[in-house]
Scaffold this active site. Structure first.
Site: not given
Ligand code: PGA
Length: 235
Positions: A67, A135, A137, A142
């Protein structure tokens, strides 16, 4: 599903990096799906160290990132292209022409079409590295009412905006939209390597792996993947 529980972040990073090491050793022209965020940084440090030690060769590897923020140029320090350049691409012998991150400045719909064609043109992804959001994702898929198959543009959820605000300086505007690979390309990857570190991710990981498969927790779809490896640290 294979669950590997590491003691801490360092061990999680080494164990996950070892699996990528094995992937690239066994198939030097692997297509690696890569992720950003704080969790994979230790993995990229291991891979860069092993490359520096002469044990790992990225010369034939292709990478496809999940992404990118809409509206950020590749040179923007908060862009995911910049992140990848800093944490991995600039530290190993990967061919820059074989590294792919969605273009944040492109028109999102045309870019989504281009990106899906690019993934198909590479023959799909051999191993997809994933983090998991608070959450549920993955990439920037999302929580929602359906799983989106293809690359698409998303409005970031409030929880994601809050979680990622820490990477932006005070007063710096954070993009509210992103372009993300869809669930189709992720689920079609030959292997999925999901990494999660810290007790605050334990609850969402448990829901994703052991709860119902639902687009309200996008990572729950991974339960249906035939070759899912999860490496946790400090949980
Ligand atoms: P993080 O993010 O590794 O910074 O916890 C993970 C994500 O949002 O996929």
């Amino acid at each position: 599903m294979k669950l590997i529980r590491a003691r801490d972040y360092g061990e999680m990073s080494r164990r996950a990096a070892n699996l990528i090491f094995a992937q690239v050793t066994l198939k030097p022209d692997s297509v690696l799906g890569l992720a950003t965020g704080s969790t994979p940084i230790g993995i990229y440090d291991c891979l860069a160290d092993w490359f520096a030690g002469g044990d790992l060769d990225f010369g034939e590897v292709t990478t496809i990132n999940l992404d990118e923020y809409c509206g950020l140029a590749p040179t923007h320090p908060q862009s995911y292209r910049y992140f990848m350049q800093t944490h991995l691409f600039g530290r190993v012998n990967i061919n820059p022409a074989r590294t792919n991150v969605p273009l944040g400045m492109a028109e999102p719909e045309a870019e989504s079409t281009r990106y899906d064609a690019l993934i198909a043109g590479c023959g799909g992804i051999d191993m997809q590295l994933l983090g998991i959001g608070h959450n549920g994702h993955i990439g920037f898929n999302e929580p929602g009412s359906s799983f989106e198959r293809g690359t698409h543009c998303v409005e970031l959820s409030q929880s994601t905006l809050e979680a990622n605000a820490r990477f932006f300086k005070e007063g710096e505007e954070m993009p509210r939209a992103a372009i993300t690979m869809g669930m189709g390309a992720i689920m079609q990857a030959g292997k999925i390597l999901l990494v999660a570190s810290g007790k605050e991710k334990a609850g969402i990981l448990d829901k994703a792996l052991n709860g119902p498969v639902t687009p309200e927790i996008p990572a729950s779809l991974l339960q249906l993947h035939p070759n899912l490896i999860i490496v946790t640290g400090d949980m």
